[in-house]
Design an enzyme around this catalytic site. Structure first.
Site, PDB file in Angstrom:
ATOM      1  CD  GLU A 381       0.088   4.351   5.583  1.00 22.07           C
ATOM      2  OE1 GLU A 381      -0.931   3.661   5.565  1.00 22.07           O
ATOM      3  OE2 GLU A 381       0.205   5.429   4.983  1.00 22.07           O
ATOM      4  CD  GLU A 454       2.265   5.482   0.720  1.00 21.17           C
ATOM      5  OE1 GLU A 454       1.081   5.870   0.714  1.00 21.17           O
ATOM      6  OE2 GLU A 454       2.613   4.363   1.121  1.00 21.17           O
TER       7      GLU A 454
HETATM    8  C1  GAL Z   1      -1.234   4.987   2.106  1.00 23.40           C
HETATM    9  C2  GAL Z   1      -0.793   3.543   1.957  1.00 23.40           C
HETATM   10  C3  GAL Z   1      -0.790   3.105   0.514  1.00 23.40           C
HETATM   11  C4  GAL Z   1      -2.042   3.526  -0.171  1.00 23.40           C
HETATM   12  C5  GAL Z   1      -2.165   5.002  -0.052  1.00 23.40           C
HETATM   13  C6  GAL Z   1      -3.334   5.555  -0.798  1.00 23.40           C
HETATM   14  O1  GAL Z   1      -1.641   5.271   3.375  1.00 23.40           O
HETATM   15  O2  GAL Z   1       0.469   3.375   2.495  1.00 23.40           O
HETATM   16  O3  GAL Z   1      -0.622   1.731   0.431  1.00 23.40           O
HETATM   17  O4  GAL Z   1      -3.115   2.897   0.424  1.00 23.40           O
HETATM   18  O5  GAL Z   1      -2.301   5.328   1.305  1.00 23.40           O
HETATM   19  O6  GAL Z   1      -3.250   6.935  -0.755  1.00 23.40           O
END
Ligand code: GAL
Length: 740
Positions: A381, A454
């Site tokens: 990110e 994710e």
């Molecule tokens: C994302 C990040 C993860 C975690 C997640 C929580 O943006 O890549 O490491 O923080 O959010 O939802």
């Protein structure tokens, strides 16, 4: 010769002063065994500064006479976050970064007739010059020498590593290129270098070359051609091969597999077969000791992901993880997305230099794992940095021409410099909102290989003991996400955030230093019903799953009732009975989850001739091919009926040539009269351990939603470890673990 001695017993003290380098006294030090956490921490609500300090590890060592005249190296597999290694008062090397191994040659610094003294200064502070630090990160990196240490003894020619590259994998006659990276003290000519391809210990092929070796580092290439009868590595049948390279009396082995991967605009192909990713992200942290978990528990995580959660891919967010975990992924056929250390922040030029080194070290360390299908070469990110990411991509490609790179993004239209566009798309996994179209994410008119790394995560944090409604929604978000992605042919698949809850900084998670984003908690205990959704996607022949998402009460949801009722199952029909009569039969709601192999059941109504004031027991029976395979009973008036203790393993190893100590997890659950977990039960519990075992973490704690777990570790002695627990109402059964 090539001998690897475990070097895991150290003396430890929680501070470091410059005098430690030369001071020979052991005052204030205590014996510890690696993997070691510099500081045990509470489960939650602690100041994350408590483990961020300098500490000192010490070890004295006599070189056995049989090794005199040999070359000696010391290798550390992981030290958080930086280490300076001194031998007999002299600095032999320094390493910055917690996640990759480092090795120093100490042949000329050792003394042979006397004792040698190693001193390691370990810096566990969050130094802004070392990735991932410099800004905020949503996880803890803990501290200490948290992975194994070894002493490597070799002849003049030391083999550093092998790079095993299968070719023509889909043809009947395959090839294998073996590159031997070695290091010779002297120039040598015509030295025989033999490579053997082995399957289950038996030689398949042997080739010998006789290269001239310069002094210093060099590499030797050996090609094996016309290999027939080779079994492919496949998630369903992960066949592994070993290559053994011999130079004089030194033998070096590594394992790999023959498989072909391809990320295309219409999906991911393994050995020519299309496969949709259904995965979870994993942090490598555990309660109390953070990263410092030994081999067996690391391997168990891979088993949990593959067997209990039935996923086919895991992302090692956000760093290279334990080799034990990766080895197990190879053995069980669980695909891996491995990425470099980092989280949103990019530092200065020196920081980027370290990050490039991390990419190199990660790819070199893990090249031979067939389970790894993609390298993450972009800080998770992060913003654009064209030059930096040109470099990270180039490094990965130069070392490894067989795997694509990916870079995890979370905002639209970021530079696409990798082979696969990877997106944290948190729009995924809602009932009435859909994932981004890939052209919107990429900002490109054409399609590219694309995957989601994710979803869910911070959009629906969930505790094991949250309300029924909240936990049902948690399970559904995962189900909706995987369902919609399965229906989009232009996406290779999706990995959800995340497998296990993890400790984090106060700026993230629930403020108590925990991110409750797992489908299991930190003890790897399942959250009902997100974990059941994942489990339900496996074949019922492997394990039938039947999880009606209800506490079987009328009063836990907003506005009452337990409808709509979702049932996470892989059965083809489910019967509902009460008062011994069949009340209804339910079938998978395929119209709602067309992308899932095993669609959950959504029940709008159940005709029951009782009202909420005269509640009844309920019974669900799951059928596969018209045969009943699984039942679930609910008691109308649950009360605790027993405290059950169950261990992951019945046998452990006291001492092993490669491992410092062994460990296993024991799960304690208070169940009701129907054998169900009691998700709102919180009461004190005490663990009692006898024999050659020691608890990791406290011996008194509180049940978290009817359940808790504890790891015991071996002390080095054989015998029987006995573990049980007590609550105010029960004494559990005694678990016996034989230590051999
Ligand atoms: C994302 C990040 C993860 C975690 C997640 C929580 O943006 O890549 O490491 O923080 O959010 O939802």
């Amino acid at each position: 010769m090539r001998k690897v001695l475990q070097f895991n017993d150290w003396l430890y003290r929680k501070n470091f002063t410059a005098e430690d380098v030369t001071d020979c006294s052991d005052r204030g030090f205590c014996p510890v065994t690696v993997p070691h956490a510099n500081q045990e921490i509470p489960l939650n609500y602690f100041d994350e500064k408590i483990y961020q300090f300098l500490s000192c590890y010490k070890k004295t060592f006599r070189v056995p006479t049989e090794y005199w005249g040999k070359r000696v190296f010391i290798e550390f597999e992981g030290v958080a976050n930086a280490a300076e290694v001194y031998l007999n008062g002299k600095l032999v090397g320094e390493h910055k970064g917690a996640y990759t191994p480092f090795k120093f040659e100490i042949t000329d610094d050792l003394v042979y007739s006397e004792e040698n003294r190693f001193v390691v200064k370990v810096d566990s502070t969050e130094r802004p010059d070392i990735p991932p630090f410099g800004y905020l990160i949503d996880y803890l990196c803990y501290g200490g020498i948290y992975r194994e240490v070894s002493l490597i003894i070799t002849d003049e020619i030391a083999i550093d590593r092998l790079q095993l590259k299968p070719m023509d994998v889909m043809k009947p006659m395959k090839k294998l290129s073996v590159t031997v990276f070695l290091n010779s003290r002297k120039e040598k000519s015509g030295i025989p270098v033999t490579a053997r391809l082995l399957k289950d210990g038996a030689a398949v092929r042997e080739e010998t070359v006789r290269p001239d070796l310069p002094a210093g580092g060099s590499k030797v290439e050996i090609l094996m051609e016309e290999l027939s009868g080779i079994a492919l590595w496949d998630p369903e049948d992960p066949q592994l091969y070993t290559v053994e390279v011999q130079i004089e009396d030194s033998v070096y082995r590594d394992r790999f597999g023959f498989r072909e991967i391809r990320f295309a605009v219409d999906g991911f192909y393994l050995n020519g077969k299309k496969m949709k990713f259904r995965g979870l992200d994993r942090h490598q942290s555990y309660p109390y000791i953070g990263y410092a978990m030994p081999k067996r528990a690391q391997r168990k995580d891979a088993d949990i992901l593959k067997e209990d959660l039935a996923v086919n891919i895991v992302r090692t967010s956000h760093y290279p993880q334990s080799r034990h975990f990766l080895n197990r992924c190879d053995e069980i056929g669980l695909l891996v997305f491995e990425e470099l250390p980092g989280w949103q922040h990019i530092g200065d030029e020196a920081w980027k230099e370290l990050s490039c080194r991390d990419v190199k070290d990660m790819v070199e360390r893990d090249y031979n794992h067939p389970s790894i299908v993609i390298w993450g070469v972009r800080i998770n990110e992060s913003q654009n940095d064209f030059e930096f990411y040109e470099r990270t991509n180039r490094i990965a490609h130069e070392i490894d021409s067989t795997r694509p790179t990916g870079g995890v993004k979370y905002v639209e239209g970021v530079d696409f410099q990798e082979d696969v566009y990877v997106m944290n798309d948190f729009q995924t996994g809602f009932e009435c909102r859909k994932h981004r179209d890939q052209n919107i994410s990429t900002g490109l008119k054409k399609d590219v290989p694309y995957m989601i790394s994710e979803f869910v995560g911070l959009f629906h944090p969930t505790k094991r003991f949250d309300t029924e409604q909240h936990r049902v929604e948690h399970a559904l978000r995962h189900a909706w996400g995987h369902d919609e992605i399965a229906l989009d042919d232009r996406i290779c698949g999706a990995i959800a955030w995340c497998a296990f809850d993890y400790n984090t900084h106060y700026q993230f998670g629930s403020g108590d230093r925990v991110c409750y984003h797992g489908v299991m908690d930190m003890f790897r205990l399942p959250k009902h019903w997100a974990a059941d959704f994942y489990a339900s996607q496996q074949d019922p022949e492997v394990r039938p799953i039947l999880a009606p998402a209800t506490m079987w009460t009328n009063g836990d949801r907003q506005n009452g009732g337990f409808l709509p009722l979702y049932i996470f199952t892989n059965c083809d029909k489910v019967e509902f009975r009460f008062r011994d009569t069949l009340a209804a039969t339910f079938y998978p709601s395929r119209h709602l989850f067309a992308g899932l192999k095993h669609a959950p059941i959504r029940v709008e109504k159940i005709k029951m001739d009782w009202d909420c004031w005269s509640w009844e027991d309920g019974e669900f029976i799951g059928y596969v091919n018209n045969a009943p395979v699984i039942e679930k009973h609910f008691a109308k008036d649950p009360y605790p009926a027993a405290l059950v203790a169950k261990s992951d393993d019945d046998e452990l190893t006291a001492q092993h040539p490669e491992e410092a100590y062994d460990t296993t997890r024991i799960v304690f659950e208070e169940v009701d009269q129907a054998g169900n977990s009691m998700d709102f039960l919180m009461e004190p519990i005490e663990f009692i351990v006898s024999g050659p075992g020691r608890l990791i973490g406290p011996d008194k704690t509180a049940m978290q939603g009817g359940c808790i777990a504890a790891w015991v570790k071996t002390t080095g002695e054989p015998g029987i470890i006995r573990v049980h627990a007590k609550t105010s109402r029960f004494v559990s059964n005694v678990v016996e673990i034989t230590v051999r």
